[in-house]
Design a protein around this motif. Structure first.
Motif, PDB file in Angstrom:
ATOM      1  N   HIS A   1      29.817   5.673 -45.098  1.00  0.00           N
ATOM      2  CA  HIS A   1      28.707   6.108 -44.259  1.00  0.00           C
ATOM      3  C   HIS A   1      28.383   7.549 -44.647  1.00  0.00           C
ATOM      4  O   HIS A   1      29.248   8.423 -44.614  1.00  0.00           O
ATOM      5  CB  HIS A   1      29.153   6.017 -42.800  1.00  0.00           C
ATOM      6  CG  HIS A   1      28.072   6.353 -41.824  1.00  0.00           C
ATOM      7  ND1 HIS A   1      28.316   6.587 -40.498  1.00  0.00           N
ATOM      8  CD2 HIS A   1      26.732   6.497 -41.980  1.00  0.00           C
ATOM      9  CE1 HIS A   1      27.184   6.871 -39.873  1.00  0.00           C
ATOM     10  NE2 HIS A   1      26.202   6.816 -40.752  1.00  0.00           N
ATOM     11  N   ARG A   2      27.127   7.776 -45.039  1.00  0.00           N
ATOM     12  CA  ARG A   2      26.735   9.085 -45.552  1.00  0.00           C
ATOM     13  C   ARG A   2      27.034  10.208 -44.554  1.00  0.00           C
ATOM     14  O   ARG A   2      27.454  11.299 -44.939  1.00  0.00           O
ATOM     15  CB  ARG A   2      25.235   9.059 -45.890  1.00  0.00           C
ATOM     16  CG  ARG A   2      24.685  10.294 -46.571  1.00  0.00           C
ATOM     17  CD  ARG A   2      23.187  10.151 -46.848  1.00  0.00           C
ATOM     18  NE  ARG A   2      22.876   9.049 -47.756  1.00  0.00           N
ATOM     19  CZ  ARG A   2      22.944   9.129 -49.081  1.00  0.00           C
ATOM     20  NH1 ARG A   2      23.311  10.251 -49.653  1.00  0.00           N
ATOM     21  NH2 ARG A   2      22.637   8.087 -49.825  1.00  0.00           N
ATOM     22  N   GLU A   3      26.841   9.912 -43.297  1.00  0.00           N
ATOM     23  CA  GLU A   3      26.945  10.958 -42.277  1.00  0.00           C
ATOM     24  C   GLU A   3      28.383  11.347 -41.953  1.00  0.00           C
ATOM     25  O   GLU A   3      28.707  12.531 -41.857  1.00  0.00           O
ATOM     26  CB  GLU A   3      26.283  10.447 -40.990  1.00  0.00           C
ATOM     27  CG  GLU A   3      25.238  11.367 -40.442  1.00  0.00           C
ATOM     28  CD  GLU A   3      24.485  10.674 -39.332  1.00  0.00           C
ATOM     29  OE1 GLU A   3      25.070  10.494 -38.245  1.00  0.00           O
ATOM     30  OE2 GLU A   3      23.314  10.291 -39.557  1.00  0.00           O
TER      31      GLU A   3
ATOM     32  N   CYS B   1      29.288   0.992 -39.920  1.00  0.00           N
ATOM     33  CA  CYS B   1      30.321   1.982 -40.192  1.00  0.00           C
ATOM     34  C   CYS B   1      31.555   1.595 -39.389  1.00  0.00           C
ATOM     35  O   CYS B   1      31.462   1.344 -38.193  1.00  0.00           O
ATOM     36  CB  CYS B   1      29.803   3.353 -39.773  1.00  0.00           C
ATOM     37  SG  CYS B   1      31.091   4.611 -39.718  1.00  0.00           S
TER      38      CYS B   1
ATOM     39  N   LEU C   1      23.924   0.061 -40.377  1.00  0.00           N
ATOM     40  CA  LEU C   1      23.564   0.967 -41.464  1.00  0.00           C
ATOM     41  C   LEU C   1      22.551   0.317 -42.398  1.00  0.00           C
ATOM     42  O   LEU C   1      22.625  -0.874 -42.692  1.00  0.00           O
ATOM     43  CB  LEU C   1      24.806   1.350 -42.273  1.00  0.00           C
ATOM     44  CG  LEU C   1      25.981   1.973 -41.515  1.00  0.00           C
ATOM     45  CD1 LEU C   1      27.127   2.270 -42.481  1.00  0.00           C
ATOM     46  CD2 LEU C   1      25.556   3.238 -40.786  1.00  0.00           C
TER      47      LEU C   1
ATOM     48  N   ARG D   1      20.181   3.286 -47.322  1.00  0.00           N
ATOM     49  CA  ARG D   1      20.091   4.746 -47.503  1.00  0.00           C
ATOM     50  C   ARG D   1      21.147   5.512 -46.714  1.00  0.00           C
ATOM     51  O   ARG D   1      21.370   6.700 -46.962  1.00  0.00           O
ATOM     52  CB  ARG D   1      18.683   5.243 -47.137  1.00  0.00           C
ATOM     53  CG  ARG D   1      18.361   5.110 -45.675  1.00  0.00           C
ATOM     54  CD  ARG D   1      16.992   5.642 -45.281  1.00  0.00           C
ATOM     55  NE  ARG D   1      16.673   5.200 -43.930  1.00  0.00           N
ATOM     56  CZ  ARG D   1      16.203   3.993 -43.615  1.00  0.00           C
ATOM     57  NH1 ARG D   1      15.962   3.097 -44.564  1.00  0.00           N
ATOM     58  NH2 ARG D   1      15.966   3.653 -42.360  1.00  0.00           N
ATOM     59  N   ASP D   2      21.796   4.854 -45.756  1.00  0.00           N
ATOM     60  CA  ASP D   2      22.849   5.511 -44.968  1.00  0.00           C
ATOM     61  C   ASP D   2      24.213   5.452 -45.658  1.00  0.00           C
ATOM     62  O   ASP D   2      25.203   5.935 -45.117  1.00  0.00           O
ATOM     63  CB  ASP D   2      23.008   4.825 -43.596  1.00  0.00           C
ATOM     64  CG  ASP D   2      21.730   4.825 -42.783  1.00  0.00           C
ATOM     65  OD1 ASP D   2      21.015   5.856 -42.828  1.00  0.00           O
ATOM     66  OD2 ASP D   2      21.416   3.813 -42.129  1.00  0.00           O
TER      67      ASP D   2
END
Lengths: 154, 154
Positions: free
Chosen positions: A118-120, B131, B138, B141-142
């Motif tokens: 997860h990018r965040e 996630c 998600l 892009r996430d």
């Protein structure tokens, strides 16, 4: 209506596999989802001949899963990049589900080959089957499968 | 490590497709997940010859995705049922993901052919990428995809 009497030509799994049911389709989609866009990159990574690759890309463009976009390197003729459409990106959960099974049952001892985060928050990424009314992760025994409004008998 | 340099022989998507990468595999799994167990039922529903079906079932048993269980109808010889193993059931999210895409992009106007409902509340069933730390659904892009500990270059 009993399952065995339901016309399986209409089955959404079967119809999906009619479009993307070959191994190479998912390998092209995998590469496209990782940012591969150019013919020569696909060819290098997939190790197939030009003729085979160009036939496969054409099929995916015809199916509306990839679209082409023109580009031109300095001094070269115009070429095309291949990008996933919305319809193509919507196959992403299938890819993530294939990857998840592969990590468990066809993995390598050193650990995951593909690390999805997860990018965040950096959390691991996984696929789950869930209830749209918010009842979390479901196992097969939690689900009832019935012929729906579009089903017909053979 | 750049994606194009990563040895794709280790890719979990590719290795999964090496086991279950043919259209017929998922059609057998679909039927097995709907409760089909007996050779004649698979044959009737899939419309393949005895020889082809028996080869395919054998491959899935060898791969540990199906297991056989003996049964005997009164007056008949012993036969075998085919049941999904844990390894086989773990492909269920892939099936549900294929079905979800098919309902959107290869559906019929009358509505869903396969109605999947949460047994407890009757809610719709869907596949999501999420996630693992609880940050819900998600989109591509996430997610950051990187070569993991098991990756190697070619």
């Amino acid at each position: 209506m009993e399952w065995l009497d339901v016309d399986s030509e209409l089955c959404p799994v079967q119809r999906t596999l009619g479009v993307v049911g070959e191994k190479w389709t998912f390998l092209i989609l995998r590469d496209a989802a990782s940012g591969v866009r150019r013919f020569d990159e696909f060819r290098r990574h997939l190790g197939v001949s030009e003729a085979v690759l160009s036939g496969r890309l054409r099929k995916l463009v015809e199916a509306g899963i990839l679209r082409t976009e023109a580009y031109r390197e300095p001094g070269a003729r115009e070429r095309f990049e291949y990008r996933l459409t919305r319809k193509g990106w919507d196959l992403w959960p299938v890819l993530v589900a294939l990857r998840q099974w592969g990590d468990v049952y066809a993995g390598v001892p050193e650990g995951p080959v593909l690390d999805l985060r997860h990018r965040e928050c950096g959390g691991e990424v996984r696929v789950v089957v869930e209830c749209a009314d918010g009842h979390g992760e479901l196992a097969p025994r939690d689900v009832i499968a019935r012929p729906g409004a579009g089903a017909r008998t053979r």
